[in-house]
Design an enzyme around this catalytic site. Sequence first.
Site, PDB file in Angstrom:
ATOM      1  CG  ASN A  54      -1.698   1.256   1.393  1.00 55.93           C
ATOM      2  OD1 ASN A  54      -1.826   2.027   0.445  1.00 55.93           O
ATOM      3  ND2 ASN A  54      -2.229   1.486   2.589  1.00 55.93           N
ATOM      4  CD  GLU A  58      -2.754   5.783   6.416  1.00 60.60           C
ATOM      5  OE1 GLU A  58      -2.691   5.811   5.176  1.00 60.60           O
ATOM      6  OE2 GLU A  58      -1.878   5.243   7.133  1.00 60.60           O
ATOM      7  CB  SER A  72       4.670  -1.684  12.016  1.00 57.68           C
ATOM      8  OG  SER A  72       4.326  -0.308  12.163  1.00 57.68           O
TER       9      SER A  72
HETATM   10  P1  PGA Z   1       2.586   0.350   7.610  1.00 62.75           P
HETATM   11  O1  PGA Z   1       1.166   0.598   6.909  1.00 62.75           O
HETATM   12  O2  PGA Z   1       3.081  -0.972   7.089  1.00 62.75           O
HETATM   13  O3  PGA Z   1       3.432   1.489   7.171  1.00 62.75           O
HETATM   14  O4  PGA Z   1       2.338   0.313   9.073  1.00 62.75           O
HETATM   15  C1  PGA Z   1       0.271  -0.450   6.718  1.00 62.75           C
HETATM   16  C2  PGA Z   1      -0.974   0.077   6.077  1.00 62.75           C
HETATM   17  O5  PGA Z   1      -1.376   1.205   6.379  1.00 62.75           O
HETATM   18  O6  PGA Z   1      -1.606  -0.619   5.247  1.00 62.75           O
END
Ligand code: PGA
Length: 255
Positions: free
Chosen positions: A13, A100, A216
Amino acid sequence: MNKAKRQAVIAGNWKMNKTRPEAKALIEQIKPLVKDADCGVVVCVPYTNLETALEATKGSNIKVGAENCHWAKSGAFTGEISADMLAEMGVEYVVIGHSERRQYFGETDKTVNQRVRAALDAGLKVILCVGELLEQREQGITEEVCGMQTKVALCGVSKEELSHIIIAYEPVWAIGTGKTATAEQADEVNGFIRSVVAGLYGEDAAQALTIQYGGSMNAKNAEELLSKEHVDGGLIGGASLKAEDFSIIVKAASK
Ligand code: PGA
């Protein structure tokens, strides 16, 4: 059916990152590193990079996704993109309900459901995101929140259509924070989501459903997370912007 029979899918993503030349360069780097993957590989990119990504991934095992779509087929929705527009380009996947979008753009369970409907109607595959906030975890209502988000998002989705859906469990407190859920926490909630889906569609459909973990996930922790019974891949933000790291996660999912 069990984990071994479900398709693991690793999806990047990219969020609001990469210009077109940068997108092309990153995909060219990723391609050789993931060509022997024994799992699904998807890159979900900004709208402006879709054509570039489709061109760069032609003939490869990498599929292309968008990061959102509108629920209407067309009309007076300035700044929005419809599912039909994505499908016509040859885009295969779309992320719906990312936290988000929920946090910053007023996305609700109802609009998530409407977007899922539109995406399925257009023939797209959906990566449906659910996940609790930190305070909700602390209040002990993770299951209520994830169960509700899952049920509302899947309202009106048939058992046949469920096969075009991947669910991504993304605890909001773990996204972009470097704070990964432990493998046990991820497995527990993914398993819970599977039980909710079993309640709606039956055990067979739930066992066949790919449920990713996101938040993460990186080159270091992927193997442990992906070893869990209910973790069938990952939705990768930060680490998907580095070809080497992304490919290490793909390799971990291919085991
Ligand atoms: P991140 O994002 O791996 O940077 O924590 C994951 C996501 O928002 O799909």
